[in-house]
Motif scaffolding. Structure first.
Motif, PDB file in Angstrom:
ATOM      1  N   ARG A  99       0.849  -1.202   0.000  1.00 40.79           N
ATOM      2  CA  ARG A  99       0.000   0.000   0.000  1.00 40.79           C
ATOM      3  C   ARG A  99       0.876   1.239   0.000  1.00 40.79           C
ATOM      4  O   ARG A  99       1.761   1.382   0.852  1.00 40.79           O
ATOM      5  CB  ARG A  99      -0.925  -0.004   1.201  1.00 40.79           C
ATOM      6  CG  ARG A  99      -1.951   1.123   1.176  1.00 40.79           C
ATOM      7  CD  ARG A  99      -2.960   0.953   2.316  1.00 40.79           C
ATOM      8  NE  ARG A  99      -3.833   2.099   2.442  1.00 40.79           N
ATOM      9  CZ  ARG A  99      -5.052   2.178   1.937  1.00 40.79           C
ATOM     10  NH1 ARG A  99      -5.556   1.160   1.256  1.00 40.79           N
ATOM     11  NH2 ARG A  99      -5.790   3.243   2.112  1.00 40.79           N
ATOM     12  N   TYR A 100       0.615   2.108  -0.936  1.00 37.07           N
ATOM     13  CA  TYR A 100       1.371   3.344  -1.105  1.00 37.07           C
ATOM     14  C   TYR A 100       0.381   4.485  -1.337  1.00 37.07           C
ATOM     15  O   TYR A 100      -0.831   4.286  -1.315  1.00 37.07           O
ATOM     16  CB  TYR A 100       2.345   3.218  -2.287  1.00 37.07           C
ATOM     17  CG  TYR A 100       3.361   2.115  -2.093  1.00 37.07           C
ATOM     18  CD1 TYR A 100       4.558   2.356  -1.432  1.00 37.07           C
ATOM     19  CD2 TYR A 100       3.107   0.813  -2.537  1.00 37.07           C
ATOM     20  CE1 TYR A 100       5.490   1.341  -1.227  1.00 37.07           C
ATOM     21  CE2 TYR A 100       4.024  -0.208  -2.332  1.00 37.07           C
ATOM     22  CZ  TYR A 100       5.213   0.071  -1.680  1.00 37.07           C
ATOM     23  OH  TYR A 100       6.117  -0.934  -1.475  1.00 37.07           O
ATOM     24  N   SER A 150       4.384   6.385  -4.097  1.00 39.27           N
ATOM     25  CA  SER A 150       5.300   6.740  -2.998  1.00 39.27           C
ATOM     26  C   SER A 150       6.284   5.629  -2.606  1.00 39.27           C
ATOM     27  O   SER A 150       6.746   5.587  -1.468  1.00 39.27           O
ATOM     28  CB  SER A 150       4.500   7.174  -1.768  1.00 39.27           C
ATOM     29  OG  SER A 150       3.727   6.098  -1.263  1.00 39.27           O
ATOM     30  N   TYR A 151       6.631   4.760  -3.536  1.00 36.17           N
ATOM     31  CA  TYR A 151       7.670   3.751  -3.320  1.00 36.17           C
ATOM     32  C   TYR A 151       9.028   4.434  -3.403  1.00 36.17           C
ATOM     33  O   TYR A 151       9.230   5.255  -4.290  1.00 36.17           O
ATOM     34  CB  TYR A 151       7.595   2.647  -4.386  1.00 36.17           C
ATOM     35  CG  TYR A 151       8.748   1.671  -4.297  1.00 36.17           C
ATOM     36  CD1 TYR A 151       8.670   0.567  -3.472  1.00 36.17           C
ATOM     37  CD2 TYR A 151       9.926   1.888  -5.000  1.00 36.17           C
ATOM     38  CE1 TYR A 151       9.741  -0.313  -3.358  1.00 36.17           C
ATOM     39  CE2 TYR A 151      10.993   1.028  -4.883  1.00 36.17           C
ATOM     40  CZ  TYR A 151      10.895  -0.065  -4.060  1.00 36.17           C
ATOM     41  OH  TYR A 151      11.949  -0.925  -3.938  1.00 36.17           O
ATOM     42  N   ASP A 199       1.408  10.319  -4.854  1.00 38.48           N
ATOM     43  CA  ASP A 199       1.780  11.549  -4.163  1.00 38.48           C
ATOM     44  C   ASP A 199       2.012  12.777  -5.035  1.00 38.48           C
ATOM     45  O   ASP A 199       2.035  13.887  -4.519  1.00 38.48           O
ATOM     46  CB  ASP A 199       2.959  11.313  -3.221  1.00 38.48           C
ATOM     47  CG  ASP A 199       4.171  10.686  -3.896  1.00 38.48           C
ATOM     48  OD1 ASP A 199       4.141  10.462  -5.122  1.00 38.48           O
ATOM     49  OD2 ASP A 199       5.147  10.428  -3.177  1.00 38.48           O
ATOM     50  N   ASN A 245       8.796   2.926   0.627  1.00 44.22           N
ATOM     51  CA  ASN A 245       8.394   3.365   1.964  1.00 44.22           C
ATOM     52  C   ASN A 245       9.484   2.938   2.952  1.00 44.22           C
ATOM     53  O   ASN A 245      10.525   2.386   2.547  1.00 44.22           O
ATOM     54  CB  ASN A 245       7.004   2.816   2.329  1.00 44.22           C
ATOM     55  CG  ASN A 245       6.946   1.303   2.356  1.00 44.22           C
ATOM     56  OD1 ASN A 245       7.947   0.617   2.543  1.00 44.22           O
ATOM     57  ND2 ASN A 245       5.752   0.756   2.157  1.00 44.22           N
ATOM     58  N   ASP A 246       9.267   3.197   4.227  1.00 43.75           N
ATOM     59  CA  ASP A 246      10.292   2.879   5.241  1.00 43.75           C
ATOM     60  C   ASP A 246      10.658   1.396   5.252  1.00 43.75           C
ATOM     61  O   ASP A 246      11.835   1.047   5.383  1.00 43.75           O
ATOM     62  CB  ASP A 246       9.820   3.314   6.635  1.00 43.75           C
ATOM     63  CG  ASP A 246       9.757   4.833   6.777  1.00 43.75           C
ATOM     64  OD1 ASP A 246      10.384   5.541   5.950  1.00 43.75           O
ATOM     65  OD2 ASP A 246       9.089   5.309   7.714  1.00 43.75           O
ATOM     66  N   ASP A 254      10.481  -0.715   2.733  1.00 48.06           N
ATOM     67  CA  ASP A 254      11.250  -1.011   1.520  1.00 48.06           C
ATOM     68  C   ASP A 254      12.702  -0.579   1.688  1.00 48.06           C
ATOM     69  O   ASP A 254      13.631  -1.291   1.292  1.00 48.06           O
ATOM     70  CB  ASP A 254      10.647  -0.302   0.305  1.00 48.06           C
ATOM     71  CG  ASP A 254       9.232  -0.738  -0.006  1.00 48.06           C
ATOM     72  OD1 ASP A 254       8.940  -1.946   0.092  1.00 48.06           O
ATOM     73  OD2 ASP A 254       8.425   0.141  -0.352  1.00 48.06           O
TER      74      ASP A 254
END
Length: 165
Positions: A75-76, A94-95, A79, A97-98, A100
Motif C-alpha cells: 500500500r502506497y 510513494s515507493y 503523491d 516506503n520505510d 522497503d
C-alpha cells in the motif's frame, strides 16, 4: 399507459445518471492486480473503471532493488502528478516506503524509486494497443495515453494505491 411510460422513462434517466455519476466520481482507491495485469479505480468500494496494464519485465514478487524491473507490492500513496513525463503523463507512487528502504539496506542495495503509473513510450514503433501486450517498463505501470487521460481526471494526489500479487 401514459403514466407507465413516463415512470419507465424517469427510472431509465435516474439509472443512467446514477451510472454516469459513478463514472465521473473521483476514485478514492486505486488497486493493481499484478497477476491479472489490471488497474482498477475504486469509489466507495465499487469499481468505476478498469484498465489492462503493462509492467516491468519481471512483474512477479515485490520490488527489492533498483534495476530489478519489478513492480512493488503493498500500500502506497499517489503523491504527485507529472504532466511533462517522458511517457506522456505520470502519477508517482510513494515507493519506497520505510519498510522497503529497511529491506534494501539489509541487503546493501538501493531500493530504487520513480515508480509511476504512466502513458506510452513515445519511441515505440508499435501501436499503443500492441505495446500493452508486453511488459516493457522498468517496474512502472503503463496504460495507453487515452487511458492515462482518464486516470489523470479521476485520481487526485493523495489517493492510496494497493498493489497486489
Amino acid at each position: 399507459m401514459k403514466i407507465f411510460l413516463t415512470t419507465m422513462c424517469f427510472l431509465f434517466l435516474v439509472t443512467s445518471f446514477s451510472s454516469l455519476a459513478d463514472v465521473l466520481a473521483k476514485a478514492d482507491l486505486v488497486i493493481v492486480y499484478k497477476s491479472k495485469a489490471t488497474l482498477e479505480l475504486i469509489k466507495k468500494g465499487k469499481v468505476i473503471k478498469s484498465y489492462h496494464i503493462a509492467m516491468g519485465d519481471y512483474p512477479k514478487n515485490h520490488k527489492i532493488k533498483e534495476g530489478d524491473e519489478r513492480t512493488p507490492q503493498g500500500r502506497y500513496i499517489l503523491d504527485y502528478k507529472k504532466s511533462d513525463s517522458d511517457f506522456y503523463r505520470a502519477i508517482h507512487i510513494s515507493y519506497p516506503n520505510d519498510a522497503d528502504i529497511l529491506a534494501a539496506n539489509a541487503l546493501n542495495v538501493s531500493p530504487g524509486g520513480q515508480i509511476m503509473i504512466h502513458g506510452q513510450s513515445p519511441n515505440s514503433t508499435i501501436s499503443p494497443r500492441e505495446q500493452q501486450r508486453y511488459n516493457w517498463t522498468n517496474g512502472c505501470i503503463a496504460v495507453t495515453n487515452s487511458e492515462m487521460d482518464e486516470i489523470w481526471q479521476l485520481v487526485d494526489t493523495g489517493t492510496p494505491i494497493e498493489l497486489w500479487p
